[in-house]
Design an enzyme around this catalytic site. Sequence first.
Site: not given
Length: 224
Positions: A47-48, A78-81, A120, A157, A186
């Site tokens: 989990d980011r 995935c944006n956060t990744a 996030t 999710k 996101c």
Amino acid sequence: MKTLGVLGGMGPAATLDFLARLQAATPAGRDQDHLRVLVDINPQVPDRNTGDAEPGPVLAAMARGLRDGGAQVLAIACNTAHAYAEEVVAASGLPLIDMIAVACEAARDTGATGVGVLGTPLAVDLYSARLSGMGLAPVALSPAEQARFMALLYRIKGGDAGAEVRDGMAAVARSLAGAQAVIAGCTEVPLALAADALTVPLINAGQTLADRCVAVCQGQMPPA
């Protein structure tokens, strides 16, 4: 055409949505006109958002696997990744089409000077830095609305994109006072938020990434 490698599974439904957008964005009259796409849908990426484990090495291994399978250019669904983009590029030696950059460019092209971000905390930081560097003013959620957003995100999710979640996501987006455009930062957000829920442009980062992937893989523009 270049072969696209997609790091996905964060989460799985968002990756499937991205792939559908990628297919729809490709001008094609027959199967052979579409891109060759290699996809690693890996929901086991740490989990980011929790900090319980480090996603970077897992994403790097995914990138190497896609390269070894024949990918010539990469995208992360995935944006956060994207906080680990440098590790992905270093591990694979392949160019990465940057979702954050592409979405910010789309927001700028609306003429907005104040841009809200639904994402996030880590994704918001990435977007804020990029928007500020472009001379745009990032508009963030209040701490209470950010917490509400995260609760809604994890419901999506978990497979819940029902009316209560959709109404909640629209209310959170509308709380971005002063934003002249809003980035769905996101990949789960578009699963529960439609553009017509807002009175300002909604930038779907997944859609802008899909459009750019098609252009890059068809040789119409460079990855960056």
